[in-house]
Enzyme design. Structure first.
Site, PDB file in Angstrom:
ATOM      1  N   ALA A  71      -1.848 -17.203  -2.132  1.00 34.38           N
ATOM      2  CA  ALA A  71      -1.274 -15.993  -1.543  1.00 34.38           C
ATOM      3  C   ALA A  71       0.212 -16.204  -1.306  1.00 34.38           C
ATOM      4  CB  ALA A  71      -1.978 -15.660  -0.228  1.00 34.38           C
ATOM      5  N   ASP A  72       0.939 -15.093  -1.288  1.00 35.97           N
ATOM      6  CA  ASP A  72       2.359 -15.131  -0.949  1.00 35.97           C
ATOM      7  C   ASP A  72       2.723 -13.801  -0.323  1.00 35.97           C
ATOM      8  OD1 ASP A  72       4.832 -16.249  -0.643  1.00 35.97           O
ATOM      9  OD2 ASP A  72       5.179 -16.581  -2.765  1.00 35.97           O
ATOM     10  N   THR A  73       3.731 -13.825   0.556  1.00 30.32           N
ATOM     11  CA  THR A  73       4.123 -12.643   1.313  1.00 30.32           C
ATOM     12  C   THR A  73       5.626 -12.438   1.226  1.00 30.32           C
ATOM     13  OG1 THR A  73       2.289 -12.988   2.855  1.00 30.32           O
ATOM     14  CG2 THR A  73       4.082 -11.581   3.626  1.00 30.32           C
ATOM     15  N   GLY A 128       0.432 -10.741  -1.808  1.00 30.17           N
ATOM     16  CA  GLY A 128      -0.379 -10.827  -3.014  1.00 30.17           C
ATOM     17  C   GLY A 128      -1.376 -11.949  -2.818  1.00 30.17           C
TER      18      GLY A 128
END
Length: 142
Positions: free
Chosen positions: A17-19, A54
């Site tokens: 995940a990444d933000t 994501g």
């Protein structure tokens, strides 16, 4: 990320995940200095912005499942003393948009529309749904 790690662990579920934070057309990624953090906080002060995460799940022997989650956050107008105090706390380090809603910056938030856990950095409800959809089942521990 998940595909790369999944190559090393082909029999496991891999979660990545990444933000990022977006204000208008500008992406506010992680900052490296207090000066950059101050600029981000000044930009967010008194305005709405969006937080995107994501999430990808790579199941063993299956296609990668992905989801993008968006949450809208409204900040109150920040006083210089509030920004200075926050910068001294160091909480901004490593944070997209230079703030951590789960910490002191939670006091900057007037309103949120969407997933709180998304703003923290991992949208939990959507992540659990992705994992279940990819075939991960809960194990009962006796």
């Amino acid at each position: 990320k998940s595909r790369h790690v999944a190559k090393a662990f082909p029999n496991d579920f891999v979660l990545a995940a990444d933000t990022v934070v977006a204000s208008g057309r500008r992406i506010l990624d992680q900052v490296k200095t207090a000066t950059e953090a101050e600029a981000h906080l000044l930009l967010l002060s008194g305005r709405r912005h969006r937080v995107y995460s994501g999430v990808a799940v790579s199941p063993p022997n299956g296609p990668v499942c992905t989801r993008v989650v968006m949450t809208q956050v409204a900040f109150k107008r920040l006083h210089k003393s509030e920004i200075d105090t926050y910068l001294r706390s160091g909480e901004w380090r490593g944070m997209a948009g230079a703030y951590a809603i789960q910490g002191l910056a939670g006091g900057f938030v007037k309103r949120i529309n969407g997933s709180y856990s998304n703003v923290v950095g991992l949208p939990l409800c959507e992540t659990v749904a992705l994992l279940k959809g990819a075939g991960l089942r809960e194990k009962i521990i006796k």
